[in-house]
Design a protein around this motif. Sequence first.
Motif, PDB file in Angstrom:
ATOM      1  N   THR A 125       0.820  -1.218   0.000  1.00 28.60           N
ATOM      2  CA  THR A 125       0.000   0.000   0.000  1.00 28.60           C
ATOM      3  C   THR A 125       0.854   1.268   0.000  1.00 28.60           C
ATOM      4  OG1 THR A 125      -0.132   0.086   2.430  1.00 28.60           O
ATOM      5  CG2 THR A 125      -1.823  -1.190   1.258  1.00 28.60           C
ATOM      6  N   ASP A 157       3.908   3.877  -1.193  1.00 28.03           N
ATOM      7  CA  ASP A 157       4.729   4.308  -2.315  1.00 28.03           C
ATOM      8  C   ASP A 157       6.198   4.030  -1.974  1.00 28.03           C
ATOM      9  OD1 ASP A 157       5.359   5.442  -4.734  1.00 28.03           O
ATOM     10  OD2 ASP A 157       5.426   7.483  -3.961  1.00 28.03           O
ATOM     11  N   LYS A 216       1.193   6.761   1.289  1.00 26.34           N
ATOM     12  CA  LYS A 216       0.481   5.686   0.607  1.00 26.34           C
ATOM     13  C   LYS A 216       0.466   5.949  -0.910  1.00 26.34           C
ATOM     14  CE  LYS A 216      -1.205   3.239   4.171  1.00 26.34           C
ATOM     15  NZ  LYS A 216      -1.119   1.781   4.328  1.00 26.34           N
ATOM     16  N   LYS A 217       0.306   4.914  -1.681  1.00 22.26           N
ATOM     17  CA  LYS A 217       0.248   5.050  -3.143  1.00 22.26           C
ATOM     18  C   LYS A 217      -0.898   5.982  -3.540  1.00 22.26           C
ATOM     19  CE  LYS A 217       2.288   0.569  -4.377  1.00 22.26           C
ATOM     20  NZ  LYS A 217       2.057  -0.754  -4.962  1.00 22.26           N
ATOM     21  N   GLY A 218      -0.584   6.900  -4.459  1.00 31.45           N
ATOM     22  CA  GLY A 218      -1.595   7.825  -4.952  1.00 31.45           C
ATOM     23  C   GLY A 218      -1.831   9.035  -4.071  1.00 31.45           C
ATOM     24  N   VAL A 219      -1.059   9.144  -2.973  1.00 32.25           N
ATOM     25  CA  VAL A 219      -1.228  10.258  -2.035  1.00 32.25           C
ATOM     26  C   VAL A 219      -0.129  11.287  -2.270  1.00 32.25           C
ATOM     27  CG1 VAL A 219      -1.250  10.904   0.413  1.00 32.25           C
ATOM     28  CG2 VAL A 219      -2.313   8.768  -0.328  1.00 32.25           C
ATOM     29  N   SER A 220      -0.449  12.561  -2.051  1.00 30.21           N
ATOM     30  CA  SER A 220       0.519  13.649  -2.249  1.00 30.21           C
ATOM     31  C   SER A 220       1.731  13.477  -1.333  1.00 30.21           C
ATOM     32  CB  SER A 220      -0.152  14.989  -1.949  1.00 30.21           C
ATOM     33  OG  SER A 220       0.797  16.031  -1.889  1.00 30.21           O
TER      34      SER A 220
END
Length: 331
Positions: free
Chosen positions: A35, A37, A91-95
């Motif tokens: 989950t 990055d 987390k993946k997709g989070v700034s």
Amino acid sequence: MKNTITILLLILCCQVNAFSNNIGHISGKLILDDTWDRKIYVSYLKTFEKEYAVSNDIIITSATIDSLGNFKIDLKKVPTEWSFFRLHIVKKGVSPNSLVIGSLDENFMHLIAKQDSEIELFNTGGRPIFSNTKINGADHMKTFDYIKKLSNYPNSIDYEKSIIEKEFIKEVVSEKLKSVADTCKHPLVSLYAIYQIDFQANYLVNPKFYEDYLSKWENENSSYFYSFRQKFHIVEDDFSNENTIKHIIFFMSVVGFITVGVLILFKRKNQNINQLSIQERKIFDLLRNGLSNKEISAECNIELTTVKSHISSIYSKLKIKSRKEAVNFKI
């Protein structure tokens, strides 16, 4: 002539290598699930007041985390003097400038380092991700972590509505933190201990300690000590412009009314809890147990947007602003 040029080039190479050798690294291994990055960020925090500040501007460098969890951060953008940093992952997709505080998804740790530091970090794979992280090459961080645990101790106890017990423990912890600050030889770690105390209020009670402390570190010219000294200029001015008797009367009044004030606050908190709907109370309990929005969505079988809406309503009714405050909320 050629020999002379060769010798000069060798000398130049040696100087470049010597300079390069002064650039340290933060390296190690982080056990992460899918989950997260695969990148670790370093934020430079110029004062302790910015401990939880978040923006892209303060992220000074980053490094890739490989499939095995290994990473290596070059410290060439780090100041040469001791400074305060925050390492975090998202987390993946989070700034990249996202910070999670006070839940099992907490995603950061603080570090005191400088440009030539050689530090290794190894986590255990537990939650939060940086909990129980082993640190090599930075012995001062043992004291730093002790300060963190000590300052969090008063909020970790169930006082069973005993206000006197809570105030007593807070006072004991405050004195212990001052003792750590007084004996610690590392300037920034020492100052961090002071920042865990309400030192501006404590100064009015025990000014000599802070006068001695400021004198002890008078040669420290970092931004951290500059900010600290500025606060004491304000306190000293206020203290000198007021009559000492008025301060004593004010202090005694505060002590006299603090119990009543806290009891009223406790009553209000209970009233606020009763304002929550059944669904909000369930989500609040899951929130306090460290579940993420996605996990709450699955547990309650509701949309993620609905979870966010409920959490916003809970924050408003309880007059809190973060998950950390939710976890620490005394019911």
